[in-house]
Scaffold this motif. Structure first.
Motif, PDB file in Angstrom:
ATOM      1  N   ASP A 144      30.928  -2.652  68.294  1.00 25.01           N
ATOM      2  CA  ASP A 144      30.380  -3.678  67.401  1.00 25.01           C
ATOM      3  C   ASP A 144      30.841  -3.417  65.972  1.00 25.01           C
ATOM      4  N   PRO A 145      31.956  -4.084  65.571  1.00 26.70           N
ATOM      5  CA  PRO A 145      32.524  -3.854  64.231  1.00 26.70           C
ATOM      6  C   PRO A 145      31.569  -4.256  63.105  1.00 26.70           C
ATOM      7  N   SER A 146      30.535  -5.031  63.404  1.00 21.13           N
ATOM      8  CA  SER A 146      29.624  -5.487  62.349  1.00 21.13           C
ATOM      9  C   SER A 146      28.532  -4.457  62.048  1.00 21.13           C
ATOM     10  N   LEU A 147      28.507  -3.345  62.786  1.00 17.42           N
ATOM     11  CA  LEU A 147      27.455  -2.331  62.566  1.00 17.42           C
ATOM     12  C   LEU A 147      27.517  -1.769  61.149  1.00 17.42           C
ATOM     13  N   ASP A 148      26.400  -1.860  60.458  1.00 18.15           N
ATOM     14  CA  ASP A 148      26.290  -1.271  59.127  1.00 18.15           C
ATOM     15  C   ASP A 148      25.804   0.174  59.307  1.00 18.15           C
ATOM     16  N   GLU A 149      25.846   0.956  58.236  1.00 18.19           N
ATOM     17  CA  GLU A 149      25.344   2.321  58.340  1.00 18.19           C
ATOM     18  C   GLU A 149      24.567   2.710  57.098  1.00 18.19           C
ATOM     19  N   GLY A 150      23.747   3.756  57.229  1.00 14.04           N
ATOM     20  CA  GLY A 150      22.938   4.171  56.090  1.00 14.04           C
ATOM     21  C   GLY A 150      22.357   5.562  56.269  1.00 14.04           C
ATOM     22  N   VAL A 151      21.816   6.049  55.159  1.00 15.99           N
ATOM     23  CA  VAL A 151      21.225   7.392  55.113  1.00 15.99           C
ATOM     24  C   VAL A 151      19.741   7.307  55.502  1.00 15.99           C
ATOM     25  N   TYR A 152      19.378   8.126  56.483  1.00 18.49           N
ATOM     26  CA  TYR A 152      18.016   8.123  57.033  1.00 18.49           C
ATOM     27  C   TYR A 152      17.170   9.208  56.373  1.00 18.49           C
ATOM     28  N   CYS A 153      16.011   8.810  55.852  1.00 23.90           N
ATOM     29  CA  CYS A 153      15.083   9.788  55.266  1.00 23.90           C
ATOM     30  C   CYS A 153      13.948  10.046  56.244  1.00 23.90           C
ATOM     31  N   GLN A 154      13.832  11.287  56.682  1.00 22.69           N
ATOM     32  CA  GLN A 154      12.694  11.624  57.542  1.00 22.69           C
ATOM     33  C   GLN A 154      11.510  12.061  56.694  1.00 22.69           C
ATOM     34  N   PHE A 155      10.454  11.247  56.740  1.00 24.87           N
ATOM     35  CA  PHE A 155       9.168  11.605  56.139  1.00 24.87           C
ATOM     36  C   PHE A 155       8.286  12.226  57.228  1.00 24.87           C
ATOM     37  N   ARG A 156       7.245  12.913  56.800  1.00 26.28           N
ATOM     38  CA  ARG A 156       6.341  13.530  57.782  1.00 26.28           C
ATOM     39  C   ARG A 156       5.503  12.506  58.536  1.00 26.28           C
ATOM     40  N   GLY A 157       5.082  11.401  57.863  1.00 25.23           N
ATOM     41  CA  GLY A 157       4.167  10.465  58.498  1.00 25.23           C
ATOM     42  C   GLY A 157       2.828  11.140  58.773  1.00 25.23           C
ATOM     43  N   PRO A 158       1.984  10.551  59.599  1.00 22.21           N
ATOM     44  CA  PRO A 158       2.143   9.258  60.269  1.00 22.21           C
ATOM     45  C   PRO A 158       1.837   8.056  59.383  1.00 22.21           C
ATOM     46  N   HIS A 159       1.383   8.271  58.199  1.00 14.83           N
ATOM     47  CA  HIS A 159       1.235   7.124  57.283  1.00 14.83           C
ATOM     48  C   HIS A 159       2.641   6.616  56.925  1.00 14.83           C
ATOM     49  N   TYR A 160       2.745   5.323  56.696  1.00 12.19           N
ATOM     50  CA  TYR A 160       3.977   4.797  56.131  1.00 12.19           C
ATOM     51  C   TYR A 160       4.020   5.184  54.648  1.00 12.19           C
ATOM     52  N   GLU A 161       5.158   4.974  54.015  1.00 10.79           N
ATOM     53  CA  GLU A 161       5.326   5.351  52.614  1.00 10.79           C
ATOM     54  C   GLU A 161       4.571   4.401  51.692  1.00 10.79           C
ATOM     55  N   THR A 162       4.304   4.867  50.498  1.00 12.26           N
ATOM     56  CA  THR A 162       3.887   3.968  49.428  1.00 12.26           C
ATOM     57  C   THR A 162       5.152   3.292  48.902  1.00 12.26           C
ATOM     58  N   PRO A 163       5.009   2.152  48.253  1.00  8.76           N
ATOM     59  CA  PRO A 163       6.188   1.542  47.624  1.00  8.76           C
ATOM     60  C   PRO A 163       6.891   2.495  46.658  1.00  8.76           C
ATOM     61  N   ALA A 164       6.130   3.329  45.961  1.00  3.47           N
ATOM     62  CA  ALA A 164       6.758   4.291  45.037  1.00  3.47           C
ATOM     63  C   ALA A 164       7.592   5.318  45.805  1.00  3.47           C
ATOM     64  N   GLU A 165       7.113   5.741  46.950  1.00  6.78           N
ATOM     65  CA  GLU A 165       7.894   6.689  47.760  1.00  6.78           C
ATOM     66  C   GLU A 165       9.159   6.045  48.310  1.00  6.78           C
ATOM     67  N   VAL A 166       9.070   4.773  48.644  1.00  7.40           N
ATOM     68  CA  VAL A 166      10.263   4.052  49.098  1.00  7.40           C
ATOM     69  C   VAL A 166      11.279   3.962  47.948  1.00  7.40           C
ATOM     70  N   GLN A 167      10.812   3.705  46.735  1.00  2.00           N
ATOM     71  CA  GLN A 167      11.714   3.676  45.568  1.00  2.00           C
ATOM     72  C   GLN A 167      12.344   5.048  45.346  1.00  2.00           C
ATOM     73  N   MET A 168      11.560   6.111  45.544  1.00  2.00           N
ATOM     74  CA  MET A 168      12.099   7.469  45.441  1.00  2.00           C
ATOM     75  C   MET A 168      13.217   7.667  46.478  1.00  2.00           C
ATOM     76  N   ALA A 169      12.933   7.257  47.709  1.00  2.47           N
ATOM     77  CA  ALA A 169      13.929   7.411  48.779  1.00  2.47           C
ATOM     78  C   ALA A 169      15.216   6.670  48.419  1.00  2.47           C
ATOM     79  N   LYS A 170      15.055   5.487  47.855  1.00  2.00           N
ATOM     80  CA  LYS A 170      16.214   4.680  47.450  1.00  2.00           C
ATOM     81  C   LYS A 170      16.987   5.395  46.330  1.00  2.00           C
ATOM     82  N   THR A 171      16.247   5.919  45.371  1.00  2.00           N
ATOM     83  CA  THR A 171      16.870   6.590  44.216  1.00  2.00           C
ATOM     84  C   THR A 171      17.660   7.825  44.621  1.00  2.00           C
ATOM     85  N   ILE A 172      17.143   8.555  45.608  1.00  2.00           N
ATOM     86  CA  ILE A 172      17.833   9.780  46.027  1.00  2.00           C
ATOM     87  C   ILE A 172      18.924   9.497  47.063  1.00  2.00           C
TER      88      ILE A 172
END
Ligand code: 8IG
Length: 277
Positions: free
Chosen positions: A181-209
């Motif tokens: 599938d040539p259309s497959l995109d790729e990206g960097v995966y951040c493993q958080f501990r969970g089981p809560h989902y992230e806060t929006p601020a944590e998602v922004q941190m993940a994006k920044t790093i």
């Protein structure tokens, strides 16, 4: 009086690789398949792939294999399957992931990977459901994992074990996936501990790093796979946009539903990629 039997991996003096070797012997005995070539861990949304990869030679409850824990979550079927591809390769399909958030320690999290290596598998395919950070991604989209950021503050490596993680998510295997599938995109995966989902601020941190995907698995397993000398291929199913990227709150039901809808498409993609490995 407690009838609880202690878990073999909970004994700090136990050798996790010896327990993985015992588990591999259980798998050989219970499936009748002496060794496997490829191992595949099925995450949220990827469950139907097993049927499409080839002929199921044997299916066994993970609880019958040394060191495997009962699945914590519905939708994570606790079975191990031996599947034979049309090309004659033996694939160990692991439908029994132990998550870090279950709190049983990292040895149990990576036991399936070490067991897969002990069955002979040289290729580890890890799949998961994840939150997407890139605005262009939509729920139901599969994405190749190009690298990871381990935010668990833990490691499957014990003692002074220094392991190189360059090209951990094999560019060779990603290229093979893109031939399917040539259309497959790729990206960097951040493993958080969970089981809560992230806060929006944590998602922004993940994006920044440098992160593009957020989830609760895979990175620790991938490190263990590299330690065991396996080549790793990783796929995320974007089941939801990460918190704050999507405007509505995240729900587990939404995640399961996105997985269910995407399942036929991504399962066939995965089966075709495995056929090329
Ligand atoms: I499916 O948005 C799934 N798993 N941490 N964040 C994290 N894990 C996830 C998410 C998510 N979606």
């Amino acid at each position: 009086m407690s009838t609880h039997t202690p878990h073999p991996l909970d004994d700090p003096a136990a050798d996790p690789f010896a327990i993985a070797a015992d588990a591999a012997a259980d798998i050989a005995r219970l499936t009748g398949v002496e060794s496997h070539d490829i191992a595949l861990t099925l995450g949220s949304g990827w469950g139907r792939a097993a049927e499409l990869i080839g002929e199921t030679v044997a299916s066994i409850p993970a609880t019958e294999v040394t060191g495997f824990s009962k699945p914590a979550l519905e939708g994570h079927a606790g079975t191990l399957r031996s599947v034979r591809t049309p090309g004659g390769k033996h694939v160990l399909v692991i439908g029994a992931r132990t998550h870090y958030y279950e709190g049983h320690g990292v040895r149990r999290v990576v036991h399936s990977v070490r067991t897969a290596a002990a069955t002979g598998a040289r290729t580890m395919v890890l799949t998961n459901g994840a939150g997407g950070i890139r605005e262009t991604w939509t729920p139901g989209q599969p994405v190749l994992i190009s690298d990871h950021i381990n935010l668990t503050a833990d490691s499957p490596l014990e003692g002074a074990t220094f392991i190189d993680l360059t090209d951990l998510y094999s560019s060779r295997l990603r290229d093979i996936a893109r031939t399917v599938d040539p259309s497959l995109d790729e990206g960097v995966y951040c493993q958080f501990r969970g089981p809560h989902y992230e806060t929006p601020a944590e998602v922004q941190m993940a994006k920044t790093i440098g992160g593009h995907l957020v989830g609760m698995s895979t990175a620790l397993e991938s490190i263990a796979a590299r330690q065991a000398g396996m080549e790793v291929l990783g796929f995320s199913l974007v089941t939801n946009l990460a918190a704050g990227i999507q405007k509505t709150p995240l729900s587990h039901e939404e995640v399961i539903e996105a997985g269910r809808e995407a399942e036929p498409v991504i399962s066939s993609l995965l089966a075709r990629v495995i056929g090329e490995l």
